[in-house]
Design an enzyme around this catalytic site. Structure first.
Site, PDB file in Angstrom:
ATOM      1  N   ASP A 159      42.342 -24.027 132.680  1.00  0.00           N
ATOM      2  CA  ASP A 159      41.775 -25.495 132.113  1.00  0.00           C
ATOM      3  C   ASP A 159      41.920 -26.794 133.528  1.00  0.00           C
ATOM      4  OD1 ASP A 159      42.192 -27.694 130.027  1.00  0.00           O
ATOM      5  OD2 ASP A 159      43.847 -26.849 128.776  1.00  0.00           O
ATOM      6  N   ASP A 214      37.265 -30.960 122.941  1.00  0.00           N
ATOM      7  CA  ASP A 214      38.458 -29.514 122.246  1.00  0.00           C
ATOM      8  C   ASP A 214      37.942 -30.838 120.488  1.00  0.00           C
ATOM      9  OD1 ASP A 214      40.133 -29.251 124.296  1.00  0.00           O
ATOM     10  OD2 ASP A 214      42.070 -30.014 123.496  1.00  0.00           O
TER      11      ASP A 214
END
Ligand code: GLA
Length: 393
Positions: A159, A214
């Protein structure tokens, strides 16, 4: 002594300059870890469970992957997302699992997942902390890659939180190099949210890279992500894939028609198929969508060509994917509120001239013939998908 004339010097300089340009401007080479020749398939904890994970959930998901037939349909990775770590590293500076959620540790879990014929994925960030605030891997790349390898990890989602504003490429390259030397093949999944055109630099580092922020469990989110994939098809291929984020199929926020469209679009995009629902409690409809082998074959085609948008008429779109056996897959998408009748032809989707064509509806699995026209009713927020072969003779 050889004396070069001015013209000859200019000619030599021109050749050298063109060679330099050719090597620096060429598309980056894909990572040569030999993994993800087709888009990775599996399950990830984030979309359904968020931080509410523990070793039992992960273990039960591996069991369910086998029991539901998902493993037989091609799903392979069981991926633990954020929140698996303890809040501190151990005395040797290694990441360690949260002793309450994962009392047996990650190696034990990896052994269990492997005993089911599946693979284990894990998560960290190219920052000082993960997005949920746990210790992450920036400046700890070597030791973390070695720790993951020693546990038997097969896949790393990496990430971008708490990145200290340091240059992206160096941060992701440091982990790519650590993985290359860790002694175990590990799929490298870059999660940079599409911020700095990752399709331009990530193919030389990772096996997949997120192209957007997302996903959420809504039709609007799926459509917005879809719109951000247009034009990215040239960057994907065997070993390196655009990642429009994990699946929401079965999480409850969309209708089955919408989930069918979401899944079909991800297959046309040659996207990683990472389920994000609770595999232990799937409705028959969810299971049918996630295990549709005709659609999975589209996603997993060895040619590895991502599909592209052929036509856009407001709410009605046509997407096409080229397949290794010479067939093409055509997807009609209806984003509108009413049923639509949509039409294209074998010629328009790029097939060679033939006397007739065989059409296979990839959701009803029924076959028919056509002289050229491909058409049908498409439900609101739904798709109609055909695989089309030129008929012999
Ligand atoms: C980021 C990622 C998500 C998920 C969470 C976990 O938002 O994009 O996919 O991994 O972090 O905290």
């Amino acid at each position: 002594m050889v004396v070069f004339s001015a013209r000859r010097w200019m000619f030599l300089c021109w050749i050298m300059f063109s060679m330099m340009n050719a090597s620096t401007l060429a598309q980056p080479a894909p990572p040569n870890n030999g993994l993800a020749k087709t888009p990775p398939m599996g399950w990830n904890s984030w979309n359904h469970f968020g931080c509410n994970i523990d070793e039992n959930i992960i273990k039960e998901m591996a069991d369910a992957m086998v029991a539901t037939g998902m493993k037989d349909a091609g799903y392979e990775y069981i991926n633990i997302d954020d929140c698996w770590m303890d809040t501190v590293r151990d005395a040797q500076g290694r990441l360690q699992a949260d002793p309450k959620r994962f009392p047996h540790g990650i190696k034990w879990l990896a052994d269990y997942v492997h005993s089911k014929g599946l693979k284990l994925g894990i998560y960290s960030s190219a920052g000082t902390k993960t997005c949920a605030g746990y210790p992450a891997s920036l400046d700890h790349e070597e030791i973390d890659a070695r720790t993951f390898a020693s546990w038997g990890v097969d896949y790393l989602k990496y990430d971008n939180c708490y990145n200290q504003g340091r240059p992206l490429f160096q941060r992701y390259q440091a982990m790519q190099q650590a993985l290359a030397h860790c002694g175990r093949p590990i799929v490298f999944s870059i999660c940079e949210w599409g911020l700095e055109n990752p399709w331009e630099w990530a193919p030389q580092l990772g096996n997949l890279w997120r192209t957007t922020g997302d996903i959420r469990d809504s039709w609007e989110s799926v459509m917005s992500i879809l719109d951000q994939q247009v034009g990215l098809e040239k960057y994907a291929g065997p070993g390196h894939w655009n990642d429009p984020d994990m699946l929401e199929v079965g999480n409850g926020g969309m209708t089955n028609t919408e989930y069918q469209a979401h899944f079909s679009l991800w297959c046309i995009l040659a996207a990683p198929l990472i389920a994000g629902n609770d595999l232990r409690n799937m409705s028959p409809e969810t299971k049918e969508i996630l295990t549709n082998r005709d659609m999975i074959a589209v996603d997993q085609d060895p040619l590895g060509k991502q599909g592209y948008k052929l036509q856009d008429e407001g709410n009605e779109e046509i997407w096409v994917k080229e397949m290794s056996d010479g067939s093409r897959v055509v997807l009609f998408l209806n984003r509108g509120e009413h049923t639509a009748f949509m039409t294209t032809s074998a010629e328009k989707i790029g097939l060679p001239r033939a006397n007739s064509y065989t059409l296979r509806n990839l959701w009803t699995h029924k076959e028919s013939k056509t002289a050229s026209l491909i058409r049908g009713f498409v439900p609101s927020h739904g798709v109609l998908v055909f695989r089309v072969w030129p008929a012999n003779g």
